[in-house]
Scaffold this motif. Structure first.
Motif, PDB file in Angstrom:
ATOM      1  N   LEU A  34      -7.895 -10.491   4.907  1.00 32.42           N
ATOM      2  CA  LEU A  34      -7.054  -9.691   5.807  1.00 32.42           C
ATOM      3  C   LEU A  34      -5.585  -9.755   5.410  1.00 32.42           C
ATOM      4  N   ALA A  35      -5.130 -10.926   4.982  1.00 34.09           N
ATOM      5  CA  ALA A  35      -3.720 -11.083   4.605  1.00 34.09           C
ATOM      6  C   ALA A  35      -3.347 -10.157   3.451  1.00 34.09           C
ATOM      7  N   ALA A  36      -4.297  -9.894   2.584  1.00 32.47           N
ATOM      8  CA  ALA A  36      -4.021  -9.059   1.411  1.00 32.47           C
ATOM      9  C   ALA A  36      -3.988  -7.566   1.729  1.00 32.47           C
ATOM     10  N   LYS A  37      -4.372  -7.175   2.944  1.00 32.85           N
ATOM     11  CA  LYS A  37      -4.452  -5.758   3.289  1.00 32.85           C
ATOM     12  C   LYS A  37      -3.134  -5.225   3.837  1.00 32.85           C
ATOM     13  N   ARG A  38      -3.000  -3.908   3.729  1.00 34.18           N
ATOM     14  CA  ARG A  38      -1.847  -3.228   4.315  1.00 34.18           C
ATOM     15  C   ARG A  38      -2.033  -3.103   5.828  1.00 34.18           C
ATOM     16  N   HIS A  39      -0.925  -2.960   6.523  1.00 30.10           N
ATOM     17  CA  HIS A  39      -0.973  -2.712   7.960  1.00 30.10           C
ATOM     18  C   HIS A  39      -1.307  -1.249   8.203  1.00 30.10           C
ATOM     19  N   VAL A  40      -2.226  -0.978   9.114  1.00 25.98           N
ATOM     20  CA  VAL A  40      -2.624   0.390   9.448  1.00 25.98           C
ATOM     21  C   VAL A  40      -2.084   0.722  10.836  1.00 25.98           C
ATOM     22  N   PRO A  41      -1.137   1.653  10.931  1.00 24.94           N
ATOM     23  CA  PRO A  41      -0.581   2.007  12.253  1.00 24.94           C
ATOM     24  C   PRO A  41      -1.664   2.550  13.181  1.00 24.94           C
ATOM     25  N   GLU A  42      -1.532   2.245  14.444  1.00 21.45           N
ATOM     26  CA  GLU A  42      -2.489   2.743  15.435  1.00 21.45           C
ATOM     27  C   GLU A  42      -2.337   4.250  15.581  1.00 21.45           C
ATOM     28  N   SER A  43      -3.468   4.949  15.698  1.00 20.76           N
ATOM     29  CA  SER A  43      -3.458   6.407  15.819  1.00 20.76           C
ATOM     30  C   SER A  43      -4.294   6.815  17.026  1.00 20.76           C
ATOM     31  N   ALA A  44      -4.382   8.117  17.237  1.00 23.77           N
ATOM     32  CA  ALA A  44      -5.140   8.623  18.380  1.00 23.77           C
ATOM     33  C   ALA A  44      -6.624   8.286  18.266  1.00 23.77           C
ATOM     34  N   GLY A  45      -7.102   8.105  17.039  1.00 19.28           N
ATOM     35  CA  GLY A  45      -8.514   7.796  16.859  1.00 19.28           C
ATOM     36  C   GLY A  45      -8.838   6.321  16.872  1.00 19.28           C
ATOM     37  N   SER A  46      -7.816   5.484  17.017  1.00 19.07           N
ATOM     38  CA  SER A  46      -8.050   4.033  17.023  1.00 19.07           C
ATOM     39  C   SER A  46      -8.710   3.609  18.334  1.00 19.07           C
TER      40      SER A  46
END
Length: 567
Positions: free
Chosen positions: A510-522
């Motif tokens: 998980l630490a190696a992943k990019r942050h994914v902004p929350e969206s309407a489909g989250s």
């Protein structure tokens, strides 16, 4: 059930909720490596440790290196404790002249305290010298608890960091938790216990004359210091065999309440720390809400069953709640609450004998451990175990909304789900496998005191407690044998470290992943729907996995009791 009983239970939860944010904020400061007021006094001690050991606290570690250092540290400590216990007879601070432990008992005990289980196949006051209690055992109560919180910090960083190859420094995390949380609280806590009547002395035995004129030997020792960290670190090993039912460990109603609070307080605080670490404290409150729902449900069942009492005894004219195996100082409400607290956390301390609870009253402590002790859980272990279930829950939610699941800004993909399943599967595989083996082998069948469903429950509880790193027991099982000491020791080791390593692998991924902004489909993970999904996933997994074994044990025992048969 009584009104006063529920006032105790709800007041207990209210006090913990009031402490959640300040405790969580203190832990978050250590998570970030920030200074605290205690650094003025203990900062030089911390820097001295680093200088003597050649450790650079700023040197970050990847998950593999973090895991390797953690494992080597714990193996070394286990070997040290094994040596202390085996050589007890020739070491100092042994006022009773107790001999060294047998190889199988020393192995079981060394593994038990290393893994934060504190399962005891021995009577503390009749087996362990003062040195063994202090050097061999109490040191683990600090360091195994600190290890659990350090591992929780590592997983928090996995969720919080972005495209990072590291998850912290094991030595820095463990040192800071020990110096700035466990040690100072334990010192104040021990002073409170001493003032309440708990002994703290190097004397071994005091001979007194009873009112009848007989001579009685009263065993003493450095009890308060071990009692404080035993509870705070969710360790649970008792200085005396009767544990917190013994008046020298738990003398008053106030100490009983403080002990229960101390078992839960760090677990409550860590949920807030997690929310702060990922930048949304509502995430932590959602996790805590799910934990409290499961906890209160367990308290309701246990308290109602113990307050209702035994219908067989009622038929014989003995009315009232089930007081068998309970201290009259505490009664049914405080005993039921303590039983659920100690098994919802990974503690195992007891103020009543779970083997003497009603069938369903005793089933809830057993089921709490089988859920992975994530209802609040052990210090650190509870929150990282709960987050493994959260990964599975958000995966299920992702399937429902038809997109790649996300949790606190990180995509949960096949690698994380597989590792979470691997970690969670350790418990049922070990618990059910070793229980079934012991239910058919002669060496296993020689252990239970009772026959039938209750005897099966005694075996099932032992391996559940060992794999779940709890340490409490249905005390009717004779466990101090080469068979049980060996198998339970292996169960404790697998239950601790075969969960930790996959969890750390998830943190690294998980630490190696990019942050994914929350969206309407989250899928939202802070509202009531999410809390309900978490509770449902935990209960469904636990229920489907362990219901058959519970049907053979406590449920069958309960049906027999209704028919008027006691085992």
């Amino acid at each position: 059930m009584t009104f006063q009983g529920w006032i105790l239970i709800l007041g207990f939860v209210a006090i913990l909720l009031a402490l959640t944010r300040p405790v969580g904020a203190w832990l978050f400061a250590l998570y970030e490596g920030r200074r605290t007021p205690l650094h003025l006094v203990l900062g030089p001690v911390e820097r001295g440790f680093y200088k003597l050991s050649g450790i650079d606290p700023q040197a970050e570690q990847g998950w593999r290196r973090y895991a390797l250092h953690m494992l080597l540290f714990n193996v070394t400590l286990m070997a040290f404790t094994y040596a202390v216990l085996r050589l007890q007879g020739v070491l100092p601070a042994n006022p009773q002249g107790l001999a060294g432990l047998s190889p199988h008992l020393a192995f079981n005990t060394a593994v038990s305290f290393t893994t934060n289980t504190n399962w005891q196949s021995y009577g503390g006051e009749s087996t362990m010298s003062n040195l063994s209690q202090m050097l061999g055992l109490t040191i683990h109560n600090f360091l195994s608890a600190a290890t659990g919180i350090a591992l929780a910090f590592a997983l928090f960083r996995g969720f919080a960091r972005r495209e990072s190859a590291s998850i912290g420094n094991f030595w820095a995390d463990m040192t800071r938790v020990t110096l700035y949380v466990l040690l100072p609280i334990s010192v104040v806590y021990a002073i409170f216990l001493i003032a309440s009547g708990v002994p703290q002395t190097m004397a071994g035995v005091v001979d007194v004359q009873t009112l009848e004129g007989a001579r009685q030997s009263i065993l003493l020792g450095p009890v308060a210091s071990q009692e404080a960290i035993k509870m705070l670190g969710t360790n649970g090993g008792g200085f005396f065999n009767a544990n917190s039912a013994h008046p020298f460990e738990n003398p008053t109603a106030l100490t009983n309440l403080v002990q229960m609070l101390s078992i839960f307080v760090l677990g409550f605080g860590l949920t807030w720390t997690f929310g702060e670490a990922v930048g949304n404290t509502r995430q932590g409150w959602a996790i805590l809400s799910a934990m409290i729902i499961l906890f209160l449900a367990g308290v309701f069942v246990t308290y109602s069953q113990e307050a209702a009492g035994n219908p067989v005894l009622h038929h014989l004219g003995v009315a009232g709640s089930n007081m068998e195996g309970k201290e009259v100082r505490f009664g049914a409400a405080a005993s039921a609450l303590f039983a659920v607290v100690t098994t919802a956390a990974s503690c195992g301390a007891v103020n009543a004998m779970h083997d003497s609870f009603t069938a369903l009253g005793g089933m809830i402590p057993l089921f709490n451990i089988q859920l992975g002790e994530v209802v609040i859980g052990g210090v650190g272990a509870g929150i990282y175990g709960f987050l493994l279930f959260a990964i599975l829950a958000v995966f299920v939610a992702g399937l429902m909304v038809g997109r790649t699941p996300e949790y606190v800004g990180k995509k949960i993909e096949s690698r994380e789900v597989k590792l979470a399943v691997l970690a969670i599967a350790v418990l049922p595989l070990m618990i059910l496998g070793l229980t079934s083996l012991s239910a058919v082998l002669q060496a296993g069948l020689a252990g239970p005191l009772n026959k039938g469903p209750h005897g099966f429950s005694e075996i099932l509880y032992a391996f559940t407690s060992a794999v779940g790193n709890n340490g409490s027991a249905f005390a009717g099982l004779t466990a101090n044998t080469p068979y049980y000491n060996g198998l339970l020791g292996l169960a404790m080791w697998f239950g601790r470290f075969f969960v930790i390593v996959p969890m750390l692998a998830i943190a690294g991924s998980l630490a190696a992943k990019r942050h994914v902004p929350e969206s309407a489909g989250s899928f939202p993970t802070t509202d009531g729907l999410w809390v309900g999904l978490l509770v449902g996933i935990i209960l469904i997994l636990g229920g489907l996995t362990f219901l058959p074994s519970l049907a053979l044990g406590p449920i069958a025992d309960h049906l027999a009791m209704i028919r008027g048969t006691l085992s």
